[in-house]
Design an enzyme around this catalytic site. Structure first.
Site, mmCIF file in Angstrom:
data_model
loop_
_atom_site.group_PDB
_atom_site.id
_atom_site.type_symbol
_atom_site.label_atom_id
_atom_site.label_comp_id
_atom_site.label_asym_id
_atom_site.label_seq_id
_atom_site.Cartn_x
_atom_site.Cartn_y
_atom_site.Cartn_z
ATOM 1 C CG ASN A 7 19.148 -35.639 23.581
ATOM 2 O OD1 ASN A 7 18.901 -36.931 23.087
ATOM 3 N ND2 ASN A 7 19.610 -35.006 22.670
ATOM 4 N NE ARG A 90 16.240 -34.116 19.850
ATOM 5 C CZ ARG A 90 17.217 -33.528 19.283
ATOM 6 N NH1 ARG A 90 18.501 -33.411 19.778
ATOM 7 N NH2 ARG A 90 16.950 -33.411 17.813
ATOM 8 C CG HIS A 179 16.664 -31.061 13.042
ATOM 9 N ND1 HIS A 179 17.319 -30.942 11.719
ATOM 10 C CD2 HIS A 179 17.603 -31.371 13.904
ATOM 11 C CE1 HIS A 179 18.583 -31.565 11.871
ATOM 12 N NE2 HIS A 179 18.583 -31.834 13.229
ATOM 13 N NE ARG A 240 22.809 -37.433 9.565
ATOM 14 C CZ ARG A 240 22.127 -36.782 10.357
ATOM 15 N NH1 ARG A 240 20.971 -36.407 10.063
ATOM 16 N NH2 ARG A 240 22.761 -36.511 11.582
ATOM 17 C CD GLU A 386 17.108 -29.163 18.875
ATOM 18 O OE1 GLU A 386 17.991 -28.817 19.257
ATOM 19 O OE2 GLU A 386 16.624 -30.154 18.153
#
Ligand code: AMP
Length: 400
Positions: A7, A90, A179, A240, A386
């Site tokens: 990642n 990823r 996601h 956010r 993941e």
């Protein structure tokens, strides 16, 4: 087969090495502050943990370091690099080009490059990781697993914004969702646990972490999701804002004398959410603790989170017409029983009822059903994975 999952961030590179026979992680770690000094953490099964400062000038050096540690006689788990059968990456944004994972070749790299305007921070970093692995491990097949791919099954009415259609046609401005690997993993696990075929089954996955998104999964495919063109849309997050009236941007621009990119990139992406409302922290644990002590703004930040999660659950239930299960996952979703209880508290009207004792999850189970007797919608806590999903995709594509 051993598969390395990477990642790549702009100044970091996380990795996990999987033994695909057991599906277990043999080693994992992180190179951080790449290009700005450097630090490495490495942890392999049955070996002492390592953490040290080292100058890491670029991603290629970082990958060399990872391979060196993985094959180190004292700290490693491999005899040599040739044991790494494939690398899975990823990748944030696959735009409209990728609805599933792919083996990386020159065309794929070109397409990931074309998606840079959609993922300006992440895609260049992901590409650095891919190129670094190609340099350090020439000939080892690489696979790209996109955060957006699972959401490519959304119907147009879910992903087209009600703005002049020409901007979708000219600039591909639309909802993409993120996601996706987590939503695919968790919805897939739900179907397996419930013993149903994915195509016969509707669920809502609540991925609640530092970044959060909800996903309506109908017949095993994404039907709608709360993040949009970028990961800014949807529920309240760590820093956010989530969804708001776009006129907030023009109003703040006028009031502050700043341009839209400052308001969006700085204020809405980095100074808002739990942090902006509470004034305390972007970390839900801190906000929750302050709220429990009676801090009003922390209580408000927590209430907004609950409100926005319920908002999307209600919307997705209405859109799909039937919900068989709801799952909570990621840092907050997996660990905070009170939040799960609060969110589901008003959902009795649609058949959701949780067992408040099971919900406490005293045994810290990674997969747990918390449905109360009499409920018609089943509720679960599922730890997302993941990296395993990336490793499984990589293995499948390489074997094919
Ligand atoms: P993630 O992005 O999935 O790593 O999740 C990070 C978020 O999960 C942060 O807001 C953390 O505060 C939150 N989190 C992690 N562990 C816990 C916990 N035990 N209880 C509550 N929140 C947690």
């Amino acid at each position: 087969m051993y598969i390395l999952v990477i990642n790549g961030g702009s100044s970091s590179l996380k990795y996990q090495l999987f033994d695909m026979d057991t599906r277990k992680v043999l080693a994992k770690g992180l190179c951080e502050r790449i290009g700005k000094g450097g630090r490495m953490r490495h942890n392999a099964v049955g070996r002492n943990k390592l953490e040290f400062d080292i100058d890491i000038p670029d991603h290629t050096f970082a990958v060399r370091l990872v391979v060196k540690k993985l094959t180190d006689p004292q700290y490693g788990v491999l005899k040599d690099m040739s044991q790494i059968g494939a690398v899975g990456h990823r990748v944030l944004h696959g735009g409209q080009w990728f609805s599933e994972s792919v083996v990386i070749d020159d065309d794929v790299i070109a397409a990931i490059e074309r998606c840079i305007p959609l993922g300006p921070l992440h895609n260049p970093a992901n590409l650095m990781g891919i190129r670094a692995c190609a340099t350090v491990m020439p000939g080892v097949p690489q696979v790209a697993v996109f955060d957006t791919a699972f959401h490519q099954s959304m119907p147009k009415s879910s992903y087209i914004y009600a703005i002049p259609y020409k901007y979708y046609e000219k600039y591909a401005i639309r909802r993409y969702g993120f996601h996706g690997t987590s939503h695919r993993y968790v919805s897939g696990r739900l179907a397996e646990i419930m013993g149903v075929k994915p195509e016969d089954f509707n669920c809502i996955v609540c991925h609640l972490g530092n970044g959060s998104s909800l996903c309506a999964v109908r017949g095993g495919k994404c039907f709608d999701t709360s993040m949009g063109l970028t990961p800014l849309d949807g529920v309240e997050m760590g820093t956010r804002s989530g969804a708001l009236d776009p006129a907030v941007v023009s109003t703040l621009c006028a009031r502050l004398g700043k341009d839209a990119s400052y308001v969006v990139d700085q204020i809405l992406n980095k100074e808002s959410g739990l942090l902006g409302v509470s004034g305390i922290s972007s970390d839900f644990r801190d906000v929750n603790a302050a709220a429990d002590e009676g801090n009003e703004r922390a209580i408000l930040a927590r209430d907004i989170l609950v409100h926005t999660i319920r908002h999307y659950i209600g919307a997705y239930a209405a859109e799909m017409g039937r919900v068989d299960a709801i799952a909570f996952t990621a840092g907050i979703g997996e660990n905070n029983a009170a939040l799960r209880e609060n969110v589901t508290d008003t959902l009795g009207f649609m058949g959701v009822k949780i067992d408040k004792v099971k919900n406490l999850n005293p045994d810290r189970k990674e997969e747990l059903e918390i449905t109360a007797p009499g409920a018609t919608v089943r509720t679960f806590v599922i730890a997302t994975n993941e990296e395993l999903m990336i490793a499984l995709d990589t293995e499948r594509l390489i074997k094919a």
